[in-house]
Design a protein around this motif. Structure first.
Motif, PDB file in Angstrom:
ATOM      1  N   MET A 156      32.114  50.082  38.563  1.00 30.62           N
ATOM      2  CA  MET A 156      33.285  49.258  38.795  1.00 30.62           C
ATOM      3  C   MET A 156      34.198  49.347  37.576  1.00 30.62           C
ATOM      4  O   MET A 156      33.770  49.079  36.460  1.00 30.62           O
ATOM      5  N   LYS A 157      35.432  49.716  37.797  1.00 26.91           N
ATOM      6  CA  LYS A 157      36.422  49.783  36.726  1.00 26.91           C
ATOM      7  C   LYS A 157      36.931  48.381  36.418  1.00 26.91           C
ATOM      8  O   LYS A 157      37.132  47.565  37.321  1.00 26.91           O
ATOM      9  N   THR A 158      37.150  48.108  35.140  1.00 28.49           N
ATOM     10  CA  THR A 158      37.592  46.787  34.709  1.00 28.49           C
ATOM     11  C   THR A 158      38.946  46.900  34.023  1.00 28.49           C
ATOM     12  O   THR A 158      39.127  47.718  33.131  1.00 28.49           O
ATOM     13  N   TYR A 159      39.864  46.054  34.453  1.00 26.36           N
ATOM     14  CA  TYR A 159      41.230  46.030  33.949  1.00 26.36           C
ATOM     15  C   TYR A 159      41.478  44.752  33.166  1.00 26.36           C
ATOM     16  O   TYR A 159      41.093  43.668  33.611  1.00 26.36           O
ATOM     17  N   LEU A 160      42.164  44.880  32.044  1.00 30.08           N
ATOM     18  CA  LEU A 160      42.740  43.725  31.356  1.00 30.08           C
ATOM     19  C   LEU A 160      44.215  43.719  31.731  1.00 30.08           C
ATOM     20  O   LEU A 160      44.928  44.683  31.468  1.00 30.08           O
ATOM     21  N   ILE A 161      44.646  42.639  32.361  1.00 34.59           N
ATOM     22  CA  ILE A 161      46.046  42.503  32.745  1.00 34.59           C
ATOM     23  C   ILE A 161      46.595  41.306  31.976  1.00 34.59           C
ATOM     24  O   ILE A 161      46.172  40.170  32.189  1.00 34.59           O
ATOM     25  N   THR A 162      47.524  41.570  31.072  1.00 37.78           N
ATOM     26  CA  THR A 162      48.114  40.492  30.290  1.00 37.78           C
ATOM     27  C   THR A 162      49.409  40.046  30.956  1.00 37.78           C
ATOM     28  O   THR A 162      50.098  40.826  31.591  1.00 37.78           O
ATOM     29  N   GLY A 163      49.707  38.759  30.821  1.00 36.72           N
ATOM     30  CA  GLY A 163      50.925  38.223  31.419  1.00 36.72           C
ATOM     31  C   GLY A 163      50.893  38.204  32.931  1.00 36.72           C
ATOM     32  O   GLY A 163      51.933  38.220  33.586  1.00 36.72           O
ATOM     33  N   MET A 178      46.666  45.167  43.346  1.00 39.54           N
ATOM     34  CA  MET A 178      45.461  45.876  42.896  1.00 39.54           C
ATOM     35  C   MET A 178      44.202  45.345  43.574  1.00 39.54           C
ATOM     36  O   MET A 178      43.348  46.127  43.996  1.00 39.54           O
ATOM     37  N   LEU A 179      44.077  44.033  43.669  1.00 39.20           N
ATOM     38  CA  LEU A 179      42.893  43.455  44.302  1.00 39.20           C
ATOM     39  C   LEU A 179      42.823  43.811  45.782  1.00 39.20           C
ATOM     40  O   LEU A 179      41.741  44.049  46.320  1.00 39.20           O
ATOM     41  N   ALA A 180      43.973  43.864  46.434  1.00 43.85           N
ATOM     42  CA  ALA A 180      43.995  44.205  47.863  1.00 43.85           C
ATOM     43  C   ALA A 180      43.721  45.689  48.095  1.00 43.85           C
ATOM     44  O   ALA A 180      43.014  46.060  49.035  1.00 43.85           O
ATOM     45  N   LYS A 181      44.261  46.539  47.265  1.00 46.63           N
ATOM     46  CA  LYS A 181      44.164  47.992  47.468  1.00 46.63           C
ATOM     47  C   LYS A 181      42.843  48.574  46.969  1.00 46.63           C
ATOM     48  O   LYS A 181      42.343  49.543  47.540  1.00 46.63           O
ATOM     49  N   TYR A 182      42.288  48.004  45.907  1.00 43.28           N
ATOM     50  CA  TYR A 182      41.091  48.570  45.282  1.00 43.28           C
ATOM     51  C   TYR A 182      39.959  47.532  45.256  1.00 43.28           C
ATOM     52  O   TYR A 182      39.835  46.752  44.310  1.00 43.28           O
ATOM     53  N   PRO A 183      39.109  47.531  46.268  1.00 43.44           N
ATOM     54  CA  PRO A 183      38.054  46.505  46.351  1.00 43.44           C
ATOM     55  C   PRO A 183      36.954  46.638  45.299  1.00 43.44           C
ATOM     56  O   PRO A 183      36.193  45.702  45.096  1.00 43.44           O
ATOM     57  N   GLU A 184      36.887  47.762  44.613  1.00 36.29           N
ATOM     58  CA  GLU A 184      35.817  47.986  43.645  1.00 36.29           C
ATOM     59  C   GLU A 184      36.280  47.829  42.194  1.00 36.29           C
ATOM     60  O   GLU A 184      35.708  48.473  41.299  1.00 36.29           O
TER      61      GLU A 184
END
Length: 117
Positions: free
Chosen positions: A1-8, A21-27
């Motif tokens: 599972m890839k992990t993203y840090l999204i600031t702001g 992103m959550l809708a398009k990439y469930p993993e």
């Protein structure tokens, strides 16, 4: 599972990005880092924060210790920085805040990513 840090991500653009992103990439997993200033509204992403695929951390991108801690804890694969001071009228009254967030905060993110990767 890839992990993203999204600031702001409690701001307009960031909120729409995490929803996409959550809708398009469930993993994937997203960690939101946001200070919730005048431009951020936690209500816009409240339904997305489930503690599993999407977690929220209230904090400042200028906080090197916090950012280092998050990189160590989550082992981010990607960083997307939407954290910014964006209201021009506010920049006239208090330009230092804009420099801190938009320039120094970005430098903190880059240095943390460089150190972690």
């Amino acid at each position: 599972m890839k992990t993203y840090l999204i600031t702001g991500a409690a701001g307009f653009i960031g909120a729409n990005f995490i929803k996409y992103m959550l809708a398009k990439y469930p993993e994937i997993k997203i960690v939101v880092l946001d200070l919730l200033t005048y431009a951020g509204n936690l209500g816009t992403i409240a339904e997305d924060i489930d503690g599993e695929r999407c977690e929220f951390v209230k904090g400042n991108i200028c906080d090197r210790a916090l950012t280092d801690e998050l990189f160590a804890k989550y082992q981010f694969d990607y960083v997307v920085n939407f954290a910014a001071e964006s209201h021009v009228d506010r920049s006239i009254r208090n330009p230092e805040v804009f420099v801190n967030t938009n320039v120094l905060g970005t430098a903190v993110m880059l240095n943390c990513a460089k150190a972690a990767w």
